[in-house]
Design a protein around this motif. Sequence first.
Motif, PDB file in Angstrom:
ATOM      1  N   VAL A   5       0.994  -1.099  -0.029  1.00  8.88           N
ATOM      2  CA  VAL A   5       0.044   0.133   0.032  1.00  8.88           C
ATOM      3  C   VAL A   5       0.985   1.275   0.120  1.00  8.88           C
ATOM      4  N   ILE A   6       0.566   2.389  -0.593  1.00 12.33           N
ATOM      5  CA  ILE A   6       1.056   3.675  -0.621  1.00 12.33           C
ATOM      6  C   ILE A   6       0.005   4.517   0.342  1.00 12.33           C
ATOM      7  N   LEU A   7       0.856   4.847   1.330  1.00 12.09           N
ATOM      8  CA  LEU A   7      -0.055   5.849   2.325  1.00 12.09           C
ATOM      9  C   LEU A   7      -0.029   7.342   1.870  1.00 12.09           C
ATOM     10  N   THR A   8      -1.162   7.985   1.816  1.00  5.99           N
ATOM     11  CA  THR A   8      -1.354   9.327   1.667  1.00  5.99           C
ATOM     12  C   THR A   8      -1.200  10.070   2.986  1.00  5.99           C
ATOM     13  N   GLY A   9      -1.173   9.527   3.971  1.00  2.00           N
ATOM     14  CA  GLY A   9      -0.826  10.086   5.129  1.00  2.00           C
ATOM     15  C   GLY A   9      -0.168   9.329   6.199  1.00  2.00           C
ATOM     16  N   PHE A  54       4.407   0.942  -8.271  1.00  2.00           N
ATOM     17  CA  PHE A  54       4.210   1.918  -7.780  1.00  2.00           C
ATOM     18  C   PHE A  54       5.058   3.246  -8.270  1.00  2.00           C
ATOM     19  N   SER A  55       4.613   4.477  -8.022  1.00  2.00           N
ATOM     20  CA  SER A  55       5.121   5.687  -8.099  1.00  2.00           C
ATOM     21  C   SER A  55       6.433   6.033  -6.954  1.00  2.00           C
ATOM     22  N   THR A  56       6.285   5.232  -6.036  1.00  2.00           N
ATOM     23  CA  THR A  56       7.151   5.777  -4.860  1.00  2.00           C
ATOM     24  C   THR A  56       7.135   4.443  -4.086  1.00  2.00           C
ATOM     25  N   ARG A  57       8.286   4.219  -3.280  1.00  2.00           N
ATOM     26  CA  ARG A  57       8.339   3.037  -2.177  1.00  2.00           C
ATOM     27  C   ARG A  57       8.356   1.904  -2.928  1.00  2.00           C
ATOM     28  N   GLY A  58       7.502   0.877  -2.599  1.00  2.00           N
ATOM     29  CA  GLY A  58       7.520  -0.377  -3.345  1.00  2.00           C
ATOM     30  C   GLY A  58       8.917  -1.067  -3.001  1.00  2.00           C
ATOM     31  N   VAL A  59       8.921  -2.397  -3.652  1.00  2.00           N
ATOM     32  CA  VAL A  59       9.885  -3.347  -3.370  1.00  2.00           C
ATOM     33  C   VAL A  59      10.547  -3.852  -4.894  1.00  2.00           C
ATOM     34  N   ASP A  60      11.675  -4.230  -5.011  1.00  2.00           N
ATOM     35  CA  ASP A  60      12.444  -4.614  -5.952  1.00  2.00           C
ATOM     36  C   ASP A  60      12.074  -6.045  -6.337  1.00  2.00           C
ATOM     37  N   LEU A  75      11.994  14.223   4.043  1.00  2.00           N
ATOM     38  CA  LEU A  75      13.272  13.596   4.678  1.00  2.00           C
ATOM     39  C   LEU A  75      12.875  12.097   5.461  1.00  2.00           C
ATOM     40  N   HIS A  76      12.047  12.449   6.436  1.00  2.00           N
ATOM     41  CA  HIS A  76      11.700  11.460   7.521  1.00  2.00           C
ATOM     42  C   HIS A  76      11.091  10.173   7.095  1.00  2.00           C
ATOM     43  N   ARG A  77       9.973  10.698   6.015  1.00  2.00           N
ATOM     44  CA  ARG A  77       9.007   9.585   5.732  1.00  2.00           C
ATOM     45  C   ARG A  77       8.828   9.397   4.245  1.00  2.00           C
ATOM     46  N   ASP A  78       8.607  10.489   3.560  1.00  2.00           N
ATOM     47  CA  ASP A  78       8.122  10.406   2.002  1.00  2.00           C
ATOM     48  C   ASP A  78       9.291  10.327   1.015  1.00  2.00           C
ATOM     49  N   SER A  79      10.572  10.449   1.324  1.00  2.00           N
ATOM     50  CA  SER A  79      11.577  10.062   0.332  1.00  2.00           C
ATOM     51  C   SER A  79      11.938   8.720   0.293  1.00  2.00           C
ATOM     52  N   ARG A  80      12.489   8.469  -0.894  1.00  2.00           N
ATOM     53  CA  ARG A  80      13.035   6.958  -1.057  1.00  2.00           C
ATOM     54  C   ARG A  80      13.978   6.630   0.032  1.00  2.00           C
ATOM     55  N   LEU A  81      14.922   7.475   0.504  1.00  2.00           N
ATOM     56  CA  LEU A  81      15.658   7.372   1.668  1.00  2.00           C
ATOM     57  C   LEU A  81      15.284   7.993   2.809  1.00  2.00           C
ATOM     58  N   LYS A  82      15.496   7.351   3.943  1.00  2.00           N
ATOM     59  CA  LYS A  82      14.921   7.884   5.389  1.00  2.00           C
ATOM     60  C   LYS A  82      16.085   8.781   5.504  1.00  2.00           C
ATOM     61  N   MET A  89       7.128  14.327  12.778  1.00  2.00           N
ATOM     62  CA  MET A  89       6.955  15.508  11.851  1.00  2.00           C
ATOM     63  C   MET A  89       5.267  15.215  11.140  1.00  2.00           C
ATOM     64  N   SER A  90       4.883  13.913  11.175  1.00  2.00           N
ATOM     65  CA  SER A  90       3.548  13.907  10.761  1.00  2.00           C
ATOM     66  C   SER A  90       2.609  14.534  11.354  1.00  2.00           C
ATOM     67  N   THR A  91       2.595  14.253  12.535  1.00  2.87           N
ATOM     68  CA  THR A  91       1.857  14.782  13.728  1.00  2.87           C
ATOM     69  C   THR A  91       2.157  16.447  13.630  1.00  2.87           C
ATOM     70  N   VAL A  92       3.135  17.087  13.745  1.00  2.64           N
ATOM     71  CA  VAL A  92       3.662  18.439  13.647  1.00  2.64           C
ATOM     72  C   VAL A  92       2.776  19.110  12.322  1.00  2.64           C
ATOM     73  N   VAL A  93       2.911  18.471  11.136  1.00  6.12           N
ATOM     74  CA  VAL A  93       2.057  19.104   9.943  1.00  6.12           C
ATOM     75  C   VAL A  93       0.709  18.733  10.032  1.00  6.12           C
TER      76      VAL A  93
END
Length: 824
Positions: A220-224, A410-416, A620-627, A775-779
């Motif tokens: 799944v790709i989470l929107t939040g 997927f357009s982001t995340r996912g597995v090889d 940076l913390h959650r949505d990029s391909r790298l944490k 940061m998710s809660t902060v936003v």
Amino acid sequence: MGKTISCSVLLTLISCFSLQFGTALDTITPSKSIKDPESIISQSGVFRLGFFSFANSSNRYVGILYNQIPVQTVVWVANRNKPLKDSSGILNISDDGNLVFLNGKAEILWSSNVTNLVPNATTAQLLNSGNLVLNNGGGSSLWESFQDPSNAFIETMEIGTDVKKGRKVELKSWKSIDDPSDGNFSFAIEPFNIPEGIIRKNNKLYFRTGPWNGNIFLGVILTGYLDGFYMAADNQQQTYYLTYKFSNNSMSMYYELNSQGKFVERQWDAGKGDWINRYPILQTDCDDYGKCGPFGICDSTKRPICSCLKGFKPRNIEGWSKGNWSSGCLRTTPLQCQRDSNNGSETGQGDDGFLKLKMMKVPAFPDRSSLINRDCKDQCLKNCSCVAYAYDDGIGCMFWGGDLIDVQKFSTRGVDLYIRLPSSELDKGKSKKLIVFTTAIAGIVIITISAFFLWCRMAKQRGRNKIWKQIKLQFYSENVEENLIGVKLQQLPLFNFEELATATDNFHDTKKLGQGGFGPVYRGTLDDGKEIAVKRLSKASGQGLEEFMNEVVVISKLQHRNLVRLFGCCVEGEEKMLVYEYMPNTSLNAFLFDSSKPDVLDWRKCFNIIEGISRGLLYLHRDSRLKIIHRDLKASNILLDEELNPKISDFGMARIFGANENQANTKRIVGTYGYMSPEYAMRGQFSEKSDVFSFGVLLLEIVSGKKNTSFYNNEYDLSLLGYAWKLWNEGSIWDLVDKDISEFESDSKNEKEIRRCIHVGLLCVQEYAKDRPNMSTVVSILNSEISNLDTPKQPAFTQIPLITHDVGNKISLNDVTLTNFDGR
């Protein structure tokens, strides 16, 4: 006055009656039932159990509702499939000890249906969690509404499966928003070989979350952010359940499987007086299970959305052309190992290889193995029936031996995902590439011979290749970790020293934009007119090639509107330079603390900057391909474009985290004192919450217009955090606000927003990392999606002014990044 006395007397009589007969207002006993329209209420007052109807129907139901919310909100229905047509209903404990719902004729419309009960020894209590529990005389649970839910998934409820006992707790959708009878959809946890969340439509598999890896569902790709979700899996006992608990106990929020089969997050908005519905899982055209059939791949960004995997062709070409993809695809060439097996070969491996597909939702029904990543391929090759494999840190190797179903791009995340193909299919692609490459080389040779200027261009390119060799030689000579070269550096443009010197007038002082721990930064203009900022590593800098390469690797992987963009770099001799997009308004540091700057930051601009920084950190913390943990967030590292939009910069100290890594230790403390969290400054521990602390300090600086270190030797002998905490406890927190803001912000909405920001800042700088929000809660708080905020605890560093270490009798007041201290 008479009414007040009557109510008081009535409440006293009720209390006395409850004490005398040992009953409570949240409990049904053999001697105490409830009749329509009576109810019982949980001790906290949040939930009530009672009778209700829907607006467009006279049918009567008994169930659990939110008690303090003005909009009727039902989370559980007892007689969902047997509504009562009148108001004669009664809910009581029957003679056999079950909780039953009866109509006026004493006919049972619903029962807890527990066997072997002790008569007159059971009670039913509505707990603060919203769980209705049937207890025996000893207090142990015999039945719970949480074990027989409707369509609502409430906090602490467990959706799960006990294989050995044959028990399954699942959500069942309503038929419509005003008809709670069984709908078409159900949600449950299926163990399979690896636990997954499954939605079924009319008992057929409709949607799958992909396997659980100990942290997230891979499919799944989470929107939040799904706050507090947790999957418990005991493979030995064969029990699996999904639950959640919010970090913020003050908000009213739950999840619902709606009548369309979608998983919805519902959050109460007191300001709007209604529920806000959000879909936390990205909805796409590829949601339907097996949309493209066996060996088909679904990509919602393409038209048509279905195609065959490489090495496969449509099984039914006519149906495929009409958009009916359910028949899927079949191989164009058999696997070599299958042909070897048919010919009597015992190798079983043949001449097969694997095609790598990135960012994929893995197929259904994988087998798992605890093998490490590099062994997955060999294990799959040894088994001729193995047609694909994948690897995840939290699961290990995953193998597939049959049809690959429900494969999605997927357009982001996912597995090889690695698909097994005969070498002939893999070679086809290589042959095409070879033809293209050969043609290109031939063209270059012809053009080179006929045009001298192209020869010069190629000579320049060869010079750049030498520079790359020099980078690699220097990189390895300084023993920098090899994984920092994980990015394909050749994709990043290279500048030579001469063109950057020309662009900056030989690094003239008039072109100098500023000075940091890395070295000076210059403004430049390239030959094509593009404006750039050149950061030049100073020989006196404590930072070296490691920080330089770290920034190249990290930032070249990131793309976000609130992160500064890296154009390229230069390494020649001892020169190391990074080339960025030019920010005409320099850094936030100048606007906040430079008295010579005009006062252009009104509250709307300040809030836009705060929001932008928070979104950049969340990425940076959650949505990029790298944490990424930045580790050096401060005002001077926030650059502003021409519209004063913020962009986070300086990733020389950033740390890349693995998918399942949440915290790390270091003996090398890097960052800026005054912005560093206590656990990092004192013990070398850093995590996402370290950046959250820095963000909190920065937020309070923006609101107050005061620098952290400006409190050195002030009349209170406190840090900025201590001063803010003092004002908070005195109830005069508005005194913290910069006068240039407070004098002009009479708008009540702006004032409320400013106070909310101060509250967030104090939550972020709490001493213990576990108390700080992510940061998710902060936003969410900044966007007013969360209205009830926790009370902040005392911040760190409140009793001493925030001056930093004394290095060689020189006090460093958080302008320059420090990198030469060891954590204790």
